[in-house]
Design an enzyme around this catalytic site. Sequence first.
Site, PDB file in Angstrom:
ATOM      1  N   ASP A  82       0.858  -1.192   0.000  1.00  0.00           N
ATOM      2  CA  ASP A  82       0.000   0.000   0.000  1.00  0.00           C
ATOM      3  C   ASP A  82       0.898   1.248   0.000  1.00  0.00           C
ATOM      4  O   ASP A  82       2.109   1.144   0.240  1.00  0.00           O
ATOM      5  CB  ASP A  82      -0.918  -0.059   1.236  1.00  0.00           C
ATOM      6  CG  ASP A  82      -2.138   0.841   1.124  1.00  0.00           C
ATOM      7  OD1 ASP A  82      -2.430   1.316   0.020  1.00  0.00           O
ATOM      8  OD2 ASP A  82      -2.805   1.057   2.156  1.00  0.00           O
ATOM      9  N   HIS A 209      -9.884   4.432  -2.522  1.00  0.00           N
ATOM     10  CA  HIS A 209      -9.228   4.495  -1.209  1.00  0.00           C
ATOM     11  C   HIS A 209     -10.230   5.006  -0.188  1.00  0.00           C
ATOM     12  O   HIS A 209     -11.197   5.676  -0.537  1.00  0.00           O
ATOM     13  CB  HIS A 209      -8.006   5.409  -1.276  1.00  0.00           C
ATOM     14  CG  HIS A 209      -6.847   4.765  -1.961  1.00  0.00           C
ATOM     15  ND1 HIS A 209      -5.682   4.435  -1.308  1.00  0.00           N
ATOM     16  CD2 HIS A 209      -6.700   4.338  -3.237  1.00  0.00           C
ATOM     17  CE1 HIS A 209      -4.859   3.850  -2.167  1.00  0.00           C
ATOM     18  NE2 HIS A 209      -5.438   3.769  -3.347  1.00  0.00           N
ATOM     19  N   GLY A 211     -12.284   3.268   1.958  1.00  0.00           N
ATOM     20  CA  GLY A 211     -13.565   2.563   1.881  1.00  0.00           C
ATOM     21  C   GLY A 211     -14.309   2.481   3.207  1.00  0.00           C
ATOM     22  O   GLY A 211     -15.535   2.404   3.232  1.00  0.00           O
ATOM     23  N   THR A 212     -13.565   2.536   4.327  1.00  0.00           N
ATOM     24  CA  THR A 212     -14.221   2.418   5.634  1.00  0.00           C
ATOM     25  C   THR A 212     -15.221   3.551   5.844  1.00  0.00           C
ATOM     26  O   THR A 212     -14.860   4.717   5.716  1.00  0.00           O
ATOM     27  CB  THR A 212     -13.169   2.446   6.769  1.00  0.00           C
ATOM     28  OG1 THR A 212     -12.342   1.293   6.648  1.00  0.00           O
ATOM     29  CG2 THR A 212     -13.838   2.455   8.151  1.00  0.00           C
TER      30      THR A 212
HETATM   31 ZN   LIG Z   1      -5.118   4.730   0.595  1.00  0.00          ZN
END
Ligand SMILES: [Zn+2]
Length: 293
Positions: A82, A209, A211-212
């Site tokens: 990541d 990016h 997603g939470t």
């Molecule tokens: Zn990210």
Amino acid sequence: MALVTMGPMLKRAQAARYGIAAFNMIDYNSARSIIEGANDLKAPIIVQVSVKTIKHWGYKAIATWVRMLADDVDVPVALHLDHCSDADVIRRCIDAGWTSVMFDGSALPFADNKAQSEAIYAITEAAGVGLEAEIGAIGGVEDDKFVAEDAAILANYDECVAFVSAMPNLAVFAPAIGTAHGFYKGTPKIAYDLLERITATIPIPIALHGGTGLSQEQFDRCIAGGCAKVNISTMHKHRFIEGFVNLHAEKPKLAEPLPFIVAQYDAMKRDVHDMIRAFGSEGKAVHAAGEGA
Ligand SMILES: [Zn+2]
């Protein structure tokens, strides 16, 4: 099965409009919950690792755990690095067996980000490894980098087109479209029009990016708009901790470690199942020849 590169799995996902979950692993138990959770639902999966997690456990330990776990399941698993701005870390991951990496030059001026991304692209293409590259600024905290949500900068469409022009085989592209890392304070304003404009002309799967905390409707619209890789980090971290502390609150005298590890595993795996279902990738595991790494 052996680890796979993520490019082909993401192309398939984008074409059929489902999302592949990319969870940030924390330790062996977390990697196991992600990979076995995907196997339960016959879903392709991406295990991604932050630079600080690699620095804590070491390249070899992480690559060995993930390869071993992937060997024991029947779904495609990609091991991904990541957000990383350090070419040396990227090289070391490739040498250790990572099947894809992200180069994050989003803090650089556009021309420098483009030039450095292309230099890393030459390395990943030569190594047969997938590359994710980012432009714009995704809000929130990633490792030690903090971008205030109101300072997050949407990707510029013309720059997106220019950015990817020399990287046709990019595995996944991460333009900032208004999402942020961490928990959202308000409702995120996702630039669906920008997303759709990008995917109408750029034939590369898009990474979502932050997603939470997005709603099912937001996931659905992003995936319908071409997001094929959906990153989940913050929620996974919370499940890891809650699994432990909730059991301790329930049974304060329990001093055996294994039940805590099992409680963490169960809490993380439930969330892996929920996200795979939310992104529509249940039952989408495909075994294609020639995609091994
Ligand atoms: Zn990210």
